[in-house]
Motif scaffolding. Structure first.
Motif, PDB file in Angstrom:
ATOM      1  N   LYS A  78      -8.036 -44.305 -76.211  1.00 53.43           N
ATOM      2  CA  LYS A  78      -7.008 -45.206 -76.761  1.00 53.43           C
ATOM      3  C   LYS A  78      -5.775 -44.423 -77.202  1.00 53.43           C
ATOM      4  O   LYS A  78      -5.862 -43.212 -77.427  1.00 53.43           O
ATOM      5  CB  LYS A  78      -7.583 -45.952 -77.979  1.00 53.43           C
ATOM      6  N   THR A  85     -14.545 -58.042 -76.213  1.00 53.73           N
ATOM      7  CA  THR A  85     -13.833 -59.158 -76.855  1.00 53.73           C
ATOM      8  C   THR A  85     -14.688 -60.430 -76.851  1.00 53.73           C
ATOM      9  O   THR A  85     -14.749 -61.149 -77.859  1.00 53.73           O
ATOM     10  CB  THR A  85     -12.494 -59.443 -76.134  1.00 53.73           C
ATOM     11  N   ASP A 106      -6.945 -58.750 -81.162  1.00 50.34           N
ATOM     12  CA  ASP A 106      -7.658 -57.632 -80.544  1.00 50.34           C
ATOM     13  C   ASP A 106      -6.608 -56.597 -80.132  1.00 50.34           C
ATOM     14  O   ASP A 106      -6.040 -56.641 -79.040  1.00 50.34           O
ATOM     15  CB  ASP A 106      -8.498 -58.085 -79.340  1.00 50.34           C
ATOM     16  N   ALA A 109      -7.214 -53.413 -79.791  1.00 47.82           N
ATOM     17  CA  ALA A 109      -7.955 -52.198 -79.408  1.00 47.82           C
ATOM     18  C   ALA A 109      -7.081 -51.263 -78.572  1.00 47.82           C
ATOM     19  O   ALA A 109      -7.217 -50.052 -78.633  1.00 47.82           O
ATOM     20  CB  ALA A 109      -9.213 -52.569 -78.633  1.00 47.82           C
ATOM     21  N   GLN A 110      -6.171 -51.862 -77.780  1.00 46.12           N
ATOM     22  CA  GLN A 110      -5.345 -51.038 -76.886  1.00 46.12           C
ATOM     23  C   GLN A 110      -3.907 -50.911 -77.380  1.00 46.12           C
ATOM     24  O   GLN A 110      -3.072 -50.325 -76.689  1.00 46.12           O
ATOM     25  CB  GLN A 110      -5.350 -51.678 -75.482  1.00 46.12           C
ATOM     26  N   THR A 138     -10.108 -59.097 -70.002  1.00 44.98           N
ATOM     27  CA  THR A 138     -10.097 -58.124 -71.094  1.00 44.98           C
ATOM     28  C   THR A 138     -11.370 -57.302 -70.979  1.00 44.98           C
ATOM     29  O   THR A 138     -12.220 -57.568 -70.121  1.00 44.98           O
ATOM     30  CB  THR A 138     -10.023 -58.834 -72.468  1.00 44.98           C
ATOM     31  N   TYR A 139     -11.494 -56.305 -71.858  1.00 44.18           N
ATOM     32  CA  TYR A 139     -12.749 -55.554 -71.906  1.00 44.18           C
ATOM     33  C   TYR A 139     -13.828 -56.484 -72.454  1.00 44.18           C
ATOM     34  O   TYR A 139     -13.549 -57.334 -73.311  1.00 44.18           O
ATOM     35  CB  TYR A 139     -12.563 -54.323 -72.806  1.00 44.18           C
ATOM     36  N   SER A 189     -16.456 -48.787 -84.635  1.00 38.70           N
ATOM     37  CA  SER A 189     -15.938 -48.992 -83.270  1.00 38.70           C
ATOM     38  C   SER A 189     -14.991 -50.185 -83.256  1.00 38.70           C
ATOM     39  O   SER A 189     -14.955 -50.964 -84.218  1.00 38.70           O
ATOM     40  CB  SER A 189     -17.083 -49.268 -82.282  1.00 38.70           C
ATOM     41  N   GLY A 190     -14.282 -50.329 -82.152  1.00 37.62           N
ATOM     42  CA  GLY A 190     -13.423 -51.501 -81.975  1.00 37.62           C
ATOM     43  C   GLY A 190     -14.266 -52.763 -81.876  1.00 37.62           C
ATOM     44  O   GLY A 190     -13.856 -53.835 -82.323  1.00 37.62           O
ATOM     45  N   THR A 191     -15.446 -52.623 -81.296  1.00 37.41           N
ATOM     46  CA  THR A 191     -16.341 -53.779 -81.156  1.00 37.41           C
ATOM     47  C   THR A 191     -16.732 -54.295 -82.551  1.00 37.41           C
ATOM     48  O   THR A 191     -16.662 -55.496 -82.821  1.00 37.41           O
ATOM     49  CB  THR A 191     -17.603 -53.379 -80.349  1.00 37.41           C
ATOM     50  N   SER A 220      -9.372 -50.047 -81.850  1.00 41.47           N
ATOM     51  CA  SER A 220     -10.412 -49.112 -81.433  1.00 41.47           C
ATOM     52  C   SER A 220      -9.848 -47.704 -81.439  1.00 41.47           C
ATOM     53  O   SER A 220      -8.698 -47.494 -81.045  1.00 41.47           O
ATOM     54  CB  SER A 220     -10.875 -49.471 -80.024  1.00 41.47           C
TER      55      SER A 220
HETATM   56  C1  LIG Z   1      -9.487 -54.977 -75.442  1.00 45.44           C
HETATM   57  C2  LIG Z   1     -10.638 -54.246 -76.067  1.00 45.44           C
HETATM   58  N1  LIG Z   1     -11.348 -54.838 -77.023  1.00 45.44           N
HETATM   59  C3  LIG Z   1     -12.372 -54.210 -77.638  1.00 45.44           C
HETATM   60  C4  LIG Z   1     -12.725 -52.921 -77.310  1.00 45.44           C
HETATM   61  C5  LIG Z   1     -13.918 -52.289 -77.972  1.00 45.44           C
HETATM   62  O1  LIG Z   1     -13.630 -51.088 -78.607  1.00 45.44           O
HETATM   63  P1  LIG Z   1     -14.766 -49.959 -78.763  1.00 45.44           P
HETATM   64  O2  LIG Z   1     -14.998 -49.369 -77.421  1.00 45.44           O
HETATM   65  O3  LIG Z   1     -14.184 -48.999 -79.731  1.00 45.44           O
HETATM   66  O4  LIG Z   1     -15.969 -50.631 -79.313  1.00 45.44           O
HETATM   67  C6  LIG Z   1     -11.998 -52.242 -76.323  1.00 45.44           C
HETATM   68  C7  LIG Z   1     -12.346 -50.860 -75.984  1.00 45.44           C
HETATM   69  O5  LIG Z   1     -12.458 -50.405 -74.906  1.00 45.44           O
HETATM   70  C8  LIG Z   1     -10.927 -52.919 -75.670  1.00 45.44           C
HETATM   71  O6  LIG Z   1     -10.207 -52.327 -74.723  1.00 45.44           O
END
Ligand SMILES: Cc1ncc(COP(=O)(O)O)c(C=O)c1O
Length: 368
Positions: free
Chosen positions: A191, A87, A162, A164-165, A83-84, A57-59, A186
């Protein structure tokens, strides 16, 4: 109208994807199979970096480099509250402290002047040791890496982009994935490049860091999978998700161009969209506009709803005001730009297959 149209895209890739999925059913290497290795090679080539390391995952793509650097209690990691949540979550998860820095009201990305002030204040205060910066490329627009990298060098800090986007975005000719010490992206389905489940990747030119991240992603193992050398996690990507990404990669540049056209068309009628600096090329993960006040935003959201135009608020709550982050001691008023954005922003439909007729109807509703 769709906020995000994944069905049209699926029709385009369905046949070759089914073929790839059948191959996986035949060979049976469901996790870290040949598709994963093929994908990593193609991703590295696409971004122009030595190593692309896929993960779950992005996380995890943000967490793994922090683990590789041994970041933990007593360490400060700088990022934005707009941000999401992932982060900041990865910093907190390791027992380190997220130190928030407000964003620019134009690009919505980390304000570099405020970043340097926050670093200096943290040093002066003496309680936390500054270790890393996680700039976010919000909605697909890269942060100011030239400045961020020079600040990082000055204070001896690591940088994780980061992205991810922002996979596919660039500053000039330099693609996302090449900024900082390492970049994270991510592949969540929404995405710009998404799979059909969870997925992510890290990008770096640093051989040693790449080896560490590869080991951490598989329970800290390298040569012997039953002998862990460092503390790791289960952060692998599976072959089916890699197959989806490989097929989507074949149309990715074309889709980016289509997103660009949607963006350009919107901007003929709207002057309140996220600012994209000169020579910056967004991945257009989202198309966001700001209204003059919370009341105006709420009125617009109501109007869009009545006219069946999908819209989403990214982000309704800046992270420093979320319940889970109260323990950090921030309060309302600490990051006025982020707080104001959360009250006044709205994201409109954005995907490669959005037609001019659909955009016309969105604009007509907004201007009504
Ligand atoms: C800015 C940002 N960082 C991190 C993430 C985490 O990615 P993931 O949902 O794949 O874990 C996202 C995903 O929505 C994101 O938008």
């Amino acid at each position: 109208m769709e906020f995000l149209d994944l069905k049209t895209q699926q029709k385009r890739i369905r046949k070759p994807l089914e073929k790839r999925l059948n191959t996986i059913l035949d060979h049976g290497a469901y996790i870290m199979g040949p598709e994963v290795h093929e994908l990593e090679e193609k991703l590295a080539e696409y971004c122009g970096v030595k190593h692309a390391i896929s993960c779950s995952s992005g996380t995890d793509a943000l967490l793994i480099p922090l683990m590789a650097w041994g970041i933990g209690p007593g360490d400060a990691v700088f990022t934005t509250p707009f941000t999401y949540v992932a982060t900041a979550e990865v910093i907190a998860l390791l027992g380190a402290t997220p130190v928030f820095v407000d964003v620019y009201d134009s690009t919505f990305n980390i304000d570099c002047e405020k970043l340097e002030i926050a670093i200096q204040e943290t040093i002066k205060n003496g309680e936390l040791k500054p270790k890393a910066i996680i700039p976010v490329d919000l909605f697909g627009v890269p942060a100011r890496y030239r400045l961020i990298e020079s600040i990082a060098k000055k204070y001896n800090l690591k940088v994780i982009e980061d992205g991810a986007q922002s996979f596919g975005a660039s500053i000039g000719e330099k693609k996302v994935g090449t900024f900082g010490d390492i970049a994270a992206t991510s592949f969540y389905p929404a995405k710009p490049l998404g799979c059909y489940g969870d997925g992510g990747a890290m990008f770096t030119n640093d051989d040693n860091l790449a080896e560490q991240c590869k080991a951490i992603r598989i329970h800290g193992t390298s040569s012997d999978k039953y002998n862990s050398e460092v503390i790791g996690l289960n952060g692998r990507l599976d072959s089916m998700q890699a197959a989806v990404l490989l097929e989507k990669l074949t149309i990715f540049d074309e889709e980016l161009e289509m997103r660009n056209k949607v963006n350009d068309y919107y901007r003929q009628f709207l002057n309140n969209a996220q600012y994209i600096p000169n020579n910056y090329h967004s991945a257009h993960a989202l198309f966001s506009i700001t209204l003059g006040s919370h009341k105006k935003r709420e009125e617009l959201v109501e109007k869009l709803k009545k006219n069946n135009i999908p819209n989403v608020i990214y982000y309704k709550y800046p992270i420093h005001l979320m319940k889970g982050f109260h323990y950090l001691g921030y309060k309302n008023g600490d990051f006025p730009i982020s707080e104001n954005l959360s009250q006044t922003i709205v994201s409109l439909p954005m995907h490669p297959y959005l037609s001019e007729i659909e955009i016309d109807s969105i604009i007509n509703t907004i201007k009504k």
